[in-house]
Motif scaffolding. Structure first.
Motif: not given
Length: 168
Positions: A83-97
């Protein structure tokens, strides 16, 4: 043995890489300190600790807590960092988890019954949760695409057909 997704040598390679090529200076210092103070090679310490955790997940009185810790601790930490990063890919990965985690947490309602038949339930659940969040397996994405998304699509269709019938 070909059907097993990872050969044992690959797992041992990941463990060795983690133990010897650690980039986190605090964790590296901690691993080296344990090896020096015990006089036991770090692989043996790791596998011994792993065996104790596995045994505890089968026989321990707080196995459910330990299992849930496996499913919450690192993913929560990684989610906050994402969440602290600007990239959305890592947010999406953890939302899927977390979506897959919630979807399969419904099984926990039946945990006591399952434990009566299958005492290694918490061990398998912990292994499943780790499988979901390991970057090497991408398990959460697989389960999301295979089970969660199709189920939600069916639910959406039922809701749409039941509640939004076109007026003629």
């Amino acid at each position: 043995m070909d059907s097993f997704p990872w050969p044992i040598s690959a797992i041992n390679g990941y463990v060795s890489s983690f133990l010897y090529q650690q980039e986190n200076p605090q964790l590296k210092s901690w691993i080296e300190k344990i090896e020096t103070s015990t006089g036991i090679k770090r692989e043996k310490v790791f596998y011994s600790a792993f065996f104790v955790v596995v045994l505890y997940l089968i026989l321990g009185s707080l196995a459910q807590f330990l299992c849930n810790l496996c499913g919450f601790a690192y993913p929560a930490y990684a989610s906050v960092k994402a969440v602290r990063t600007k990239e959305a890919d890592d947010d999406r990965k953890w939302l899927i988890y977390w979506t897959v985690f919630a979807f399969f947490s419904i099984v926990d309602f039946f945990a006591e019954s399952i434990m009566g038949i299958f005492p290694a339930y918490w061990l398998l659940k912990a292994a499943f949760l780790v499988y979901l969040y390991l970057p090497q397996t991408n398990g959460a994405k697989h389960f999301f695409d295979s089970y969660v998304d199709p189920t939600i699509t069916q639910i959406d269709n039922i809701i749409t057909n039941y509640f939004y019938v076109k007026a003629e």
